[in-house]
Design a protein around this motif. Structure first.
Motif, PDB file in Angstrom:
ATOM      1  N   GLY A 193       1.868   5.114   1.447  1.00 25.49           N
ATOM      2  CA  GLY A 193       0.599   4.574   0.487  1.00 25.49           C
ATOM      3  C   GLY A 193      -0.248   5.199   0.014  1.00 25.49           C
ATOM      4  O   GLY A 193       0.386   6.222  -0.292  1.00 25.49           O
ATOM      5  N   ARG A 194      -1.484   4.780  -0.032  1.00 23.21           N
ATOM      6  CA  ARG A 194      -2.536   6.270  -0.878  1.00 23.21           C
ATOM      7  C   ARG A 194      -3.297   7.014  -0.034  1.00 23.21           C
ATOM      8  O   ARG A 194      -3.713   7.487  -0.014  1.00 23.21           O
ATOM      9  CB  ARG A 194      -3.328   5.135  -1.870  1.00 23.21           C
ATOM     10  N   HIS A 195      -2.362   6.506   1.813  1.00 22.30           N
ATOM     11  CA  HIS A 195      -3.360   7.275   2.842  1.00 22.30           C
ATOM     12  C   HIS A 195      -4.453   6.591   3.569  1.00 22.30           C
ATOM     13  O   HIS A 195      -5.098   6.554   1.959  1.00 22.30           O
ATOM     14  CB  HIS A 195      -2.944   8.805   2.478  1.00 22.30           C
ATOM     15  N   GLY A 196      -5.156   6.445   4.806  1.00 17.75           N
ATOM     16  CA  GLY A 196      -6.009   6.334   5.033  1.00 17.75           C
ATOM     17  C   GLY A 196      -6.231   7.077   6.283  1.00 17.75           C
ATOM     18  O   GLY A 196      -5.428   8.345   6.584  1.00 17.75           O
ATOM     19  N   ASP A 221      -3.504   4.247  20.567  1.00 21.67           N
ATOM     20  CA  ASP A 221      -3.931   4.604  18.908  1.00 21.67           C
ATOM     21  C   ASP A 221      -2.580   3.628  17.882  1.00 21.67           C
ATOM     22  O   ASP A 221      -1.739   3.458  17.906  1.00 21.67           O
ATOM     23  CB  ASP A 221      -3.647   5.817  18.751  1.00 21.67           C
ATOM     24  N   VAL A 222      -3.404   2.880  16.806  1.00 20.78           N
ATOM     25  CA  VAL A 222      -2.580   1.753  16.260  1.00 20.78           C
ATOM     26  C   VAL A 222      -2.495   3.007  15.303  1.00 20.78           C
ATOM     27  O   VAL A 222      -0.910   2.156  14.361  1.00 20.78           O
ATOM     28  CB  VAL A 222      -3.741   0.871  15.768  1.00 20.78           C
ATOM     29  N   ASN A 223      -2.527   3.639  14.892  1.00 24.55           N
ATOM     30  CA  ASN A 223      -2.610   4.763  13.976  1.00 24.55           C
ATOM     31  C   ASN A 223      -1.199   5.334  13.977  1.00 24.55           C
ATOM     32  O   ASN A 223      -0.424   5.161  14.259  1.00 24.55           O
ATOM     33  CB  ASN A 223      -3.428   5.974  13.231  1.00 24.55           C
ATOM     34  N   PRO A 294      -1.341   4.726   7.702  1.00 20.93           N
ATOM     35  CA  PRO A 294      -1.812   4.358   6.142  1.00 20.93           C
ATOM     36  C   PRO A 294      -2.355   3.464   5.381  1.00 20.93           C
ATOM     37  O   PRO A 294      -3.140   3.421   6.100  1.00 20.93           O
ATOM     38  CB  PRO A 294      -0.634   3.731   6.570  1.00 20.93           C
ATOM     39  N   SER A 295      -2.101   3.623   4.166  1.00 15.71           N
ATOM     40  CA  SER A 295      -2.888   2.721   3.500  1.00 15.71           C
ATOM     41  C   SER A 295      -2.659   1.276   3.844  1.00 15.71           C
ATOM     42  O   SER A 295      -1.902   0.649   3.463  1.00 15.71           O
ATOM     43  CB  SER A 295      -3.623   2.898   2.187  1.00 15.71           C
ATOM     44  N   PRO A 296      -3.888  -0.358   4.004  1.00 21.97           N
ATOM     45  CA  PRO A 296      -3.574  -1.638   4.389  1.00 21.97           C
ATOM     46  C   PRO A 296      -2.196  -1.591   3.110  1.00 21.97           C
ATOM     47  O   PRO A 296      -1.712  -2.737   3.855  1.00 21.97           O
ATOM     48  CB  PRO A 296      -4.839  -2.023   3.557  1.00 21.97           C
ATOM     49  N   GLU A 297      -2.528  -1.405   2.352  1.00 23.37           N
ATOM     50  CA  GLU A 297       0.029  -2.158   1.877  1.00 23.37           C
ATOM     51  C   GLU A 297       0.980  -2.150   1.966  1.00 23.37           C
ATOM     52  O   GLU A 297       1.669  -2.159   1.371  1.00 23.37           O
ATOM     53  CB  GLU A 297      -0.550  -1.971   0.205  1.00 23.37           C
ATOM     54  N   ALA A 298       0.722  -0.131   2.156  1.00 29.56           N
ATOM     55  CA  ALA A 298       2.092   0.843   3.068  1.00 29.56           C
ATOM     56  C   ALA A 298       2.462  -0.359   3.685  1.00 29.56           C
ATOM     57  O   ALA A 298       2.159  -1.048   5.015  1.00 29.56           O
ATOM     58  CB  ALA A 298       1.700   1.519   3.388  1.00 29.56           C
ATOM     59  N   PRO A 312      19.933   0.053  16.165  1.00 28.84           N
ATOM     60  CA  PRO A 312      19.256  -0.391  15.658  1.00 28.84           C
ATOM     61  C   PRO A 312      18.418   0.024  15.518  1.00 28.84           C
ATOM     62  O   PRO A 312      17.289   0.143  15.676  1.00 28.84           O
ATOM     63  CB  PRO A 312      19.897  -2.094  15.912  1.00 28.84           C
ATOM     64  N   ALA A 313      17.912  -1.159  14.319  1.00 29.39           N
ATOM     65  CA  ALA A 313      16.158  -1.544  13.805  1.00 29.39           C
ATOM     66  C   ALA A 313      15.547  -2.009  14.782  1.00 29.39           C
ATOM     67  O   ALA A 313      15.559  -3.121  15.521  1.00 29.39           O
ATOM     68  CB  ALA A 313      16.007  -1.740  12.528  1.00 29.39           C
ATOM     69  N   VAL A 314      14.406  -1.269  15.462  1.00 34.09           N
ATOM     70  CA  VAL A 314      13.565  -2.457  16.639  1.00 34.09           C
ATOM     71  C   VAL A 314      11.931  -2.693  16.284  1.00 34.09           C
ATOM     72  O   VAL A 314      11.809  -3.438  16.789  1.00 34.09           O
ATOM     73  CB  VAL A 314      13.073  -1.241  18.252  1.00 34.09           C
ATOM     74  N   TYR A 315      12.297  -2.595  14.983  1.00 32.77           N
ATOM     75  CA  TYR A 315      11.226  -3.122  14.593  1.00 32.77           C
ATOM     76  C   TYR A 315      11.217  -3.281  12.976  1.00 32.77           C
ATOM     77  O   TYR A 315      12.201  -2.998  12.497  1.00 32.77           O
ATOM     78  CB  TYR A 315       9.833  -2.537  14.874  1.00 32.77           C
ATOM     79  N   ARG A 316      10.881  -5.057  12.497  1.00 31.56           N
ATOM     80  CA  ARG A 316      10.975  -5.298  11.609  1.00 31.56           C
ATOM     81  C   ARG A 316       9.836  -4.368  10.745  1.00 31.56           C
ATOM     82  O   ARG A 316       8.838  -3.822  10.969  1.00 31.56           O
ATOM     83  CB  ARG A 316      10.842  -6.738  11.777  1.00 31.56           C
ATOM     84  N   ASN A 317      10.003  -4.555   9.249  1.00 34.94           N
ATOM     85  CA  ASN A 317       8.746  -4.324   8.583  1.00 34.94           C
ATOM     86  C   ASN A 317       7.576  -5.068   8.486  1.00 34.94           C
ATOM     87  O   ASN A 317       8.226  -6.052   8.724  1.00 34.94           O
ATOM     88  CB  ASN A 317      10.031  -4.146   6.880  1.00 34.94           C
ATOM     89  N   PHE A 318       6.294  -4.405   8.085  1.00 38.55           N
ATOM     90  CA  PHE A 318       5.486  -4.928   8.230  1.00 38.55           C
ATOM     91  C   PHE A 318       4.288  -4.096   7.517  1.00 38.55           C
ATOM     92  O   PHE A 318       4.703  -3.188   7.155  1.00 38.55           O
ATOM     93  CB  PHE A 318       4.948  -5.365   9.866  1.00 38.55           C
ATOM     94  N   THR A 319       3.234  -4.348   7.089  1.00 44.59           N
ATOM     95  CA  THR A 319       2.045  -3.949   5.950  1.00 44.59           C
ATOM     96  C   THR A 319       0.882  -3.030   6.998  1.00 44.59           C
ATOM     97  O   THR A 319       1.047  -4.296   8.042  1.00 44.59           O
ATOM     98  CB  THR A 319       1.355  -4.750   5.363  1.00 44.59           C
ATOM     99  N   TYR A 320       0.130  -1.705   6.920  1.00 41.11           N
ATOM    100  CA  TYR A 320       0.068  -1.674   8.004  1.00 41.11           C
ATOM    101  C   TYR A 320      -1.655  -2.874   8.113  1.00 41.11           C
ATOM    102  O   TYR A 320      -2.048  -2.767   9.388  1.00 41.11           O
ATOM    103  CB  TYR A 320      -0.449  -0.540   7.614  1.00 41.11           C
ATOM    104  N   GLN A 321      -1.798  -3.036   6.930  1.00 36.98           N
ATOM    105  CA  GLN A 321      -3.051  -4.022   7.007  1.00 36.98           C
ATOM    106  C   GLN A 321      -2.859  -5.766   8.208  1.00 36.98           C
ATOM    107  O   GLN A 321      -3.058  -6.018   8.894  1.00 36.98           O
ATOM    108  CB  GLN A 321      -3.352  -4.766   6.068  1.00 36.98           C
ATOM    109  N   GLU A 322      -1.236  -5.792   8.007  1.00 39.44           N
ATOM    110  CA  GLU A 322      -1.170  -7.321   9.167  1.00 39.44           C
ATOM    111  C   GLU A 322      -1.181  -6.559  10.892  1.00 39.44           C
ATOM    112  O   GLU A 322      -1.259  -6.773  11.791  1.00 39.44           O
ATOM    113  CB  GLU A 322       0.701  -6.737   8.950  1.00 39.44           C
ATOM    114  N   TYR A 323      -0.736  -5.613  10.431  1.00 41.14           N
ATOM    115  CA  TYR A 323      -0.477  -5.011  11.599  1.00 41.14           C
ATOM    116  C   TYR A 323      -2.047  -4.726  12.609  1.00 41.14           C
ATOM    117  O   TYR A 323      -2.641  -5.099  13.889  1.00 41.14           O
ATOM    118  CB  TYR A 323      -0.133  -3.098  11.779  1.00 41.14           C
ATOM    119  N   PHE A 324      -2.941  -4.117  11.421  1.00 39.82           N
ATOM    120  CA  PHE A 324      -4.035  -3.867  11.871  1.00 39.82           C
ATOM    121  C   PHE A 324      -4.948  -5.389  12.590  1.00 39.82           C
ATOM    122  O   PHE A 324      -5.710  -5.074  13.237  1.00 39.82           O
ATOM    123  CB  PHE A 324      -5.026  -3.166  10.797  1.00 39.82           C
TER     124      PHE A 324
END
Ligand code: OGA
Ligand code: NI
Length: 346
Positions: A193-196, A221-223, A294-298, A312-324
């Motif tokens: 996204g816009r990066h963080g 680390d979460v990032n 990532p920026s929150p909306e990425a 196979p994809a181990v993870y589903r897609n999510f927004t960084y905000q959701e994860y954080f």
């Protein structure tokens, strides 16, 4: 009656025992005698070679380190010694400011983009950590630099210069890591996204009983990636094959580690590894991680090129905000929150 102290730095002078709210249960103590000393077992990678005929070799080294260790050290990283020394100097000066001056930016609200606080999340945790920290958002600089401390006088200028150099290094590493995964050079860059970019300045005061408490307990680390600058006092330890390994500082190097988001993007090829910070009786320690994210909306998910029938994809897609948010609400648990985002069809 004196007022209760908000910051550890103001509580510790003249304390000969660790206060009870810092004492870990016996099953969760550092066991400092049971730690291996690193003998170069975390790769030290010379980034000089990234530009020139040896680029492919360096990228291979980086890929291997991300896969096997989740951690590596870099030299000839392009950030000048004087910039690094200035950053460490103003960090030290900041934590020596009078209590009243430091308290001006104290906050335990994790949503604040500039704040001084203590431990990890004192709103939710049961046992506190032997750490104060100043946390700053750093990108885009012009959005945040006005909030930064005005004391010591050169803080804004020196920290801003350090941050833009740390960002440039992060971007070079992201290109190299993309290539090491067989992805386009700017693949990861485009996913953010816009990066963080956030920076913590961790201050670990000397501790009278370092076997009873942590600077930071084991965590991932979460990032996306972290670039850690530390002074010359040891304290960082990395979990490897079930054993804690001390990573002693090497002058003029940074420690780089993979965060949870990179583990997801790489579809588990690269590992976000558990690490911790321990404290010691004699010397304060300062460490300055740059958290590139990532920026929150990425939207973050495994790179499609790394997904096939065998992988196979181990993870589903999510927004960084959701994860954080998940991460923050859970507290600094040894279990990362990656399992929350596992692909349910898996
Ligand atoms: C962190 C961290 C290690 C250190 O801030 O996430 O792991 O040595 N710090 O301070
Ligand atoms: Ni960390």
């Amino acid at each position: 009656m004196s007022k209760p102290k908000l910051l550890l730095a103001d509580l510790v002078s003249g304390v000969h025992h660790v206060p009870s709210n810092y004492i870990r249960p016996i099953s969760d103590r550092p066991n400092l005698n049971d730690v291996e000393i690193s003998d170069g077992s975390i790769p030290l990678i010379d980034l000089q070679g990234l530009h020139g005929p040896h680029r492919v070799d360096v990228i291979k080294q980086i890929g291997l380190a991300c896969q096997q260790d989740g951690f590596f050290q870099v030299k000839n990283h392009g950030i000048s010694e004087s910039l690094v020394n200035n950053m460490l100097r103003i960090a030290g000066e900041f934590f020596r400011l009078p209590e009243s001056e430091r308290l001006k930016i104290y906050s335990d609200d994790p949503l604040k983009t500039t704040r001084l606080s203590t431990s990890f999340n004192i709103r939710t945790e049961k046992v506190s950590n032997w750490r104060d920290f100043l946390r700053l958002h750093c990108y885009p600089l012009e959005d945040f630099v006005n909030e930064w401390p005005t004391s010591p006088p050169s803080f804004k200028k020196d920290a801003a210069e350090y941050c833009s150099n740390a960002r440039a290094l992060a971007l070079r590493l992201l290109e190299a890591i993309s290539e090491s995964l067989g992805l386009e050079r700017n693949y990861i860059n485009k996913q953010l996204g816009r990066h963080g970019q956030h920076m913590a300045i961790n201050y670990y005061p000397p501790c009278p009983e370092p076997d009873l408490t942590y600077g930071l307990p084991g965590h991932t680390d979460v990032n996306l990636i972290t670039i850690l600058l530390q002074d010359n006092v040891p304290g960082l330890q990395v979990l490897r094959n079930g054993k804690w390994m001390a990573i002693d500082p090497i002058p003029n190097t940074f420690i780089v580690n993979i965060g949870d988001q990179m583990q997801v993007l790489s579809n588990n090829r690269y590992k976000s590894v558990i690490h911790r910070a321990v404290v010691n009786c004699n010397r304060q320690r300062i460490s300055i991680p740059t958290f590139y994210c990532p920026s929150p909306e990425a939207v973050i998910g495994p790179a499609p090129l790394l997904v096939d029938n065998d992988h196979p994809a181990v993870y589903r897609n999510f927004t960084y905000q959701e994860y954080f948010e998940k991460f923050w609400n859970r507290g600094l648990a040894t279990q990362s929150c990656l399992d929350v985002f596992l692909n349910s069809s898996h």
